[in-house]
Enzyme design. Structure first.
Site, PDB file in Angstrom:
ATOM      1  N   SER A  26       0.847  -1.199   0.000  1.00 23.94           N
ATOM      2  CA  SER A  26       0.000   0.000   0.000  1.00 23.94           C
ATOM      3  C   SER A  26       0.878   1.243   0.000  1.00 23.94           C
ATOM      4  O   SER A  26       0.385   2.363   0.085  1.00 23.94           O
ATOM      5  CB  SER A  26      -0.931   0.004   1.212  1.00 23.94           C
ATOM      6  N   HIS A 159     -39.939  22.409  -8.865  1.00 23.76           N
ATOM      7  CA  HIS A 159     -40.160  21.506 -10.021  1.00 23.76           C
ATOM      8  C   HIS A 159     -39.591  22.110 -11.305  1.00 23.76           C
ATOM      9  O   HIS A 159     -40.071  21.806 -12.395  1.00 23.76           O
ATOM     10  CB  HIS A 159     -41.646  21.198 -10.207  1.00 23.76           C
ATOM     11  N   SER A 280     -15.282  24.050 -27.886  1.00 26.36           N
ATOM     12  CA  SER A 280     -15.526  22.763 -28.538  1.00 26.36           C
ATOM     13  C   SER A 280     -14.490  22.552 -29.628  1.00 26.36           C
ATOM     14  O   SER A 280     -14.040  23.506 -30.264  1.00 26.36           O
ATOM     15  CB  SER A 280     -16.932  22.777 -29.137  1.00 26.36           C
ATOM     16  N   LYS A 286     -18.835  27.683 -29.430  1.00 20.95           N
ATOM     17  CA  LYS A 286     -19.176  27.188 -28.099  1.00 20.95           C
ATOM     18  C   LYS A 286     -18.405  27.829 -26.946  1.00 20.95           C
ATOM     19  O   LYS A 286     -17.226  28.116 -27.044  1.00 20.95           O
ATOM     20  CB  LYS A 286     -18.954  25.675 -28.042  1.00 20.95           C
ATOM     21  N   ASN A 288     -18.514  26.510 -23.179  1.00 25.22           N
ATOM     22  CA  ASN A 288     -19.148  25.459 -22.378  1.00 25.22           C
ATOM     23  C   ASN A 288     -18.794  25.553 -20.893  1.00 25.22           C
ATOM     24  O   ASN A 288     -17.663  25.877 -20.544  1.00 25.22           O
ATOM     25  CB  ASN A 288     -18.727  24.084 -22.902  1.00 25.22           C
ATOM     26  N   GLU A 293     -19.781  21.090 -15.016  1.00 24.90           N
ATOM     27  CA  GLU A 293     -20.200  19.719 -15.329  1.00 24.90           C
ATOM     28  C   GLU A 293     -19.287  18.709 -14.627  1.00 24.90           C
ATOM     29  O   GLU A 293     -19.729  17.655 -14.175  1.00 24.90           O
ATOM     30  CB  GLU A 293     -20.191  19.489 -16.832  1.00 24.90           C
TER      31      GLU A 293
END
Ligand code: ARG
Length: 462
Positions: A26, A159, A280, A286, A288, A293
């Site tokens: 480890s 909602h 992009s 784009k 983004n 995200e």
């Protein structure tokens, strides 16, 4: 150091298979515990000297040797060899190589089982502080941004449908509240874990008269554990810590989700600075919100760690089992991920503006003032259920005529209730409504300003 003697090899015939070495090690993961392992060893050696289990001279050799090792590791001069399995054995072997007999006495009355349990607790105490600092920085960034938008109204959603008007400040402060609970949860986790397992040995304690309170005191623990079997196998604090990280990630993922939606062309509520956007490879137009995200996505990894630790602990036989070694993989990963997400969230909050013009342009869509109108009628003595029905009918009527409530003439209102008077217009329109909130903790400008003052006072002390 490769030549250093491995005492456990006396029991087993020959050398371990390479497969064994690679599978049980480890060191690649737990080498980051080295500082805590060394601090713990110095405290243990100090106690051994107090109890005359080693001499003062041996103590000095051990201390000096450990400090040297610590410097070697910090400066990248230490060679980690996986044959030593883990950080505990690697450091001990290096110490024996430096000091001979003295080093061979360090492990007196100790096992890696109580040693590793101690190390993780020490490591976690520090990480909790770091996480708390990062939480506070994000809270401060949110409060600062809130200060710019105490009067600016946006829709709130339930909602994901338009609900009631709120000021942007209140919206931002809702995350400060969530983060405050995260801060407190970590504080509680820190006080529960601050117990020394050192001296519990492999599982049953020791026949040597160790002074457990001395090591606990030296290491800043508030108490010692009182059952050696539990002490070597207790990883409750790891599960709790990862849960606390998972809750932070949950909160950040909700902020991320909101702002991903808010930065879409359809909403256009927020504008994140270019430095915190990506583009992009194919579509040249784009901008983004990939960082948001990724915050949302990484939440999944943290939940994975939480599931993993719980599953590792489930149904283990009493006492220490090697399963436990896997704890660090998940504890480290959860902490690293959430720390990075907090940093990114803080930067994005600092570098995002609300597009007030764009928000205002669409603000009176969606009947945000309907609930306030029902409450206006309650003020005129109408039972809420009836008021609710009246406004429901008014809204349906407006929809047919493609009008807003505030665009209805007084006589049109009075067709539904003759209690409606000309002052009704003060209660209509999103901005008017936000100004009318009176309940403590509501989302109007007055309450937002009070809350900002509160948070400024609160956060200043940290
Ligand atoms: N590397 C181990 C862990 O992280 C240390 C304890 C191993 N103890 C043992 N008896 N095999 O849990």
């Amino acid at each position: 150091m490769a030549e250093a003697e491995k005492s456990w090899e006396k029991r087993l015939a020959g050398k371990p298979d390479e497969l064994t070495v690679n599978f049980v090690e480890s060191l690649s993961i737990d080498k980051r515990l080295y500082k805590y392992d060394i601090v713990g060893s110095i405290a243990h050696a100090q106690m051994l000297a107090e109890r005359k289990l080693i001499t003062k001279d041996e103590l000095k050799q051990i201390k000096d040797g450990l400090i040297e090792i610590s410097e070697e590791i910090a400066e990248g001069r230490f060679s980690f060899e996986k044959e030593y399995e883990d950080i505990h054995m690697a450091i001990e072997a290096a110490l024996v190589a430096k000091t001979g007999q003295a080093g061979k006495k360090l492990h007196t009355g100790r096992s890696r089982n109580d040693q590793v349990a101690t190390d993780i607790r020490l490591w976690m105490r520090d990480r909790i502080e770091i996480l708390q600092t990062k939480i506070t920085l994000l809270q401060k960034a949110l409060v600062k941004s809130a200060g710019r938008y105490t009067e600016d109204v946006i829709p709130s959603y339930t909602h994901l449908q338009r609900a009631q008007p709120i000021v942007i400040a209140s919206y931002l402060l809702s995350f400060v509240e969530q983060l405050e609970r995260d801060f407190t949860r970590l504080k509680n986790c820190g006080s529960l874990l601050n117990i020394s397992p050192l001296g519990s040995g492999a599982v049953a304690g020791s026949t040597l008269d160790l002074d457990r309170k001395s090591t606990a005191r030296q290491l800043g623990f508030t108490d010692i554990s009182y059952n050696s079997i539990d002490a070597v196998s207790d990883r409750d604090f790891c599960a709790e810590f990862i849960f606390d990280c998972a809750m932070i990630a949950t909160h950040l993922s909700r902020l991320a989700e909101d702002w991903i939606i808010y930065s879409s062309n359809e909403f256009g509520f927020v504008l994140i600075e270019d430095a915190y956007c990506t583009s992009s490879s194919m579509m040249p137009q784009k901008r983004n919100p990939d960082l948001l995200e990724l915050i949302r996505g990484k939440t999944g990894s943290v939940y994975g760690s939480l599931m993993a630790i719980l599953t590792i602990l489930k149904a283990q036989p009493s006492g220490y089992n090697r399963d436990m070694q896997e704890d660090k993989v998940h504890v480290f990963s959860a902490a690293d991920t959430v720390e990075a997400c907090l940093d990114v969230a803080c930067a994005i909050v600092t570098h995002t503006k609300f597009d007030i013009k764009r928000i205002l342009a669409g603000l009176n869509e969606g009947f945000l003032d309907a609930t306030a109108l029902a409450e206006y009628l309650v003020g005129k003595g109408v039972a809420f259920r009836e008021a609710h029905g009246i406004v429901g009918s008014l809204v349906a009527d407006c929809e047919k005529q493609q009008k807003k409530l505030a665009e209805l003439a007084l006589d049109e209102f009075q067709k539904y209730s003759n209690l409606i008077e000309s002052n009704v217009y003060e209660y209509l329109g999103a901005v008017n409504v936000a100004g009318k909130y009176v309940t403590e903790g509501s989302a109007g400008p007055k309450q937002a300003k009070e809350q900002i003052e509160y948070w400024n006072r609160q956060l200043e002390q940290r």
